[in-house]
Design a protein around this motif. Structure first.
Motif, short mmCIF file in Angstrom:
data_model
loop_
_atom_site.label_atom_id
_atom_site.label_comp_id
_atom_site.label_asym_id
_atom_site.label_seq_id
_atom_site.Cartn_x
_atom_site.Cartn_y
_atom_site.Cartn_z
N MET A 167 -2.58 -51.52 -6.37
CA MET A 167 -3.64 -50.55 -6.14
C MET A 167 -4.59 -50.95 -5.01
N ASP A 168 -4.19 -52.00 -4.29
CA ASP A 168 -4.93 -52.43 -3.09
C ASP A 168 -6.40 -52.70 -3.39
N CYS A 169 -6.63 -53.59 -4.36
CA CYS A 169 -7.99 -54.01 -4.69
C CYS A 169 -7.94 -55.47 -5.15
N SER A 170 -9.06 -56.03 -5.52
CA SER A 170 -9.10 -57.42 -5.96
C SER A 170 -8.82 -57.52 -7.46
N THR A 171 -8.39 -58.71 -7.87
CA THR A 171 -8.17 -58.95 -9.29
C THR A 171 -9.48 -58.82 -10.07
N SER A 172 -10.56 -59.30 -9.49
CA SER A 172 -11.86 -59.18 -10.14
C SER A 172 -12.27 -57.71 -10.27
N GLY A 173 -11.87 -56.89 -9.29
CA GLY A 173 -12.14 -55.46 -9.36
C GLY A 173 -11.41 -54.81 -10.52
N VAL A 174 -10.16 -55.21 -10.75
CA VAL A 174 -9.40 -54.69 -11.89
C VAL A 174 -10.08 -55.12 -13.19
N ARG A 175 -10.47 -56.38 -13.26
CA ARG A 175 -11.14 -56.90 -14.46
C ARG A 175 -12.44 -56.14 -14.72
N TRP A 176 -13.19 -55.87 -13.67
CA TRP A 176 -14.46 -55.13 -13.80
C TRP A 176 -14.21 -53.72 -14.35
N ASN A 177 -13.17 -53.04 -13.85
CA ASN A 177 -12.87 -51.68 -14.32
C ASN A 177 -12.47 -51.66 -15.78
N PHE A 178 -11.71 -52.65 -16.22
CA PHE A 178 -11.35 -52.73 -17.64
C PHE A 178 -12.59 -52.95 -18.49
N GLN A 179 -13.46 -53.84 -18.04
CA GLN A 179 -14.66 -54.11 -18.81
C GLN A 179 -15.56 -52.87 -18.88
N GLU A 180 -15.60 -52.10 -17.78
CA GLU A 180 -16.41 -50.89 -17.80
C GLU A 180 -15.84 -49.88 -18.80
N MET A 181 -14.53 -49.72 -18.82
CA MET A 181 -13.91 -48.79 -19.77
C MET A 181 -14.20 -49.22 -21.20
N ILE A 182 -14.05 -50.50 -21.48
CA ILE A 182 -14.28 -51.02 -22.83
C ILE A 182 -15.73 -50.79 -23.25
#
Length: 208
Positions: A167-182
């Protein structure tokens, strides 16, 4: 005479659609089957004007794949997808040559009749968006399409780093999005979020 094939694996829904078709004087029910793959075979040797096609059929065989095969071999045959799966990918795929129209099962009988007749008249009838479902504190519409795609990829077995690369982003960005959803949905962990997405049919990964 409109020759109709019903593709549905749940007995109660089979009876419902059969009743609906039998109320229309100009319709003739050719057959009711539970397997989308069988529907493709039937259309190859029987003249079918209208297929009412479930998405998740017997053995999880994919009604969208079957619909696409039928449309390619028999362009005059109308395919109406009928589904309770609210996964946005279902609607997206239906619009790309897999069906003429789509109807959600939780909508009313009058609407389905309207969709069928408009489809037979040459229209393509698709909802603008998928229905929302409740996910604890929020509805599914409050999750962005990008976040939903991250969740889908994770459920399909990708790691955070693999999702980031795709998805052309950072691993920390993916982690942040999961945490926001949760956090937004009020779940205590990622597993609860995943369970809710699967149980509500917001994400479907079992089609074959």
């Amino acid at each position: 005479m409109v020759r109709v094939l019903i593709v549905e694996d749940q007995m109660i829904m089979q009876k419902y659609f059969e009743y609906l078709i039998l109320q229309e004087p100009e319709f003739r029910l050719v057959k009711t089957v539970a397997d989308a793959r069988e529907a493709v075979k039937i259309c190859s040797y029987s003249a079918i004007d209208l297929v009412l096609m479930d998405v998740q059929t017997f053995h999880n065989h994919d009604g969208l794949t079957a619909g696409k095969a039928i449309k390619e071999e028999h362009p005059a045959t109308k395919v109406v997808i009928i589904t309770s799966l609210i996964d946005p990918k279902i609607l997206e795929r239906a619009k790309t040559g897999c069906a003429d129209s789509l109807w959600y099962k939780d909508h009313g009988e009058a609407e389905l009749r309207d969709v069928i007749h408009r489809t037979l008249d040459g229209e393509h009838v698709f909802p603008d968006t998928t229905p929302d479902v409740e996910m604890n504190w929020i509805t599914s519409g409050e999750i962005s399409p990008r976040q939903l795609e991250m969740l889908r990829l994770y459920i399909c077995g990708m790691s955070y780093s693999e999702i980031a690369k795709k998805m052309d982003c950072s691993t920390s960005g993916v982690r942040w999005n999961f945490q926001e959803m949760i956090t937004k949905a009020g779940y205590s962990c990622k597993e609860d979020l995943i369970a809710a997405a699967l149980e509500s049919k917001l994400i479907v990964t079992t089609l074959k």
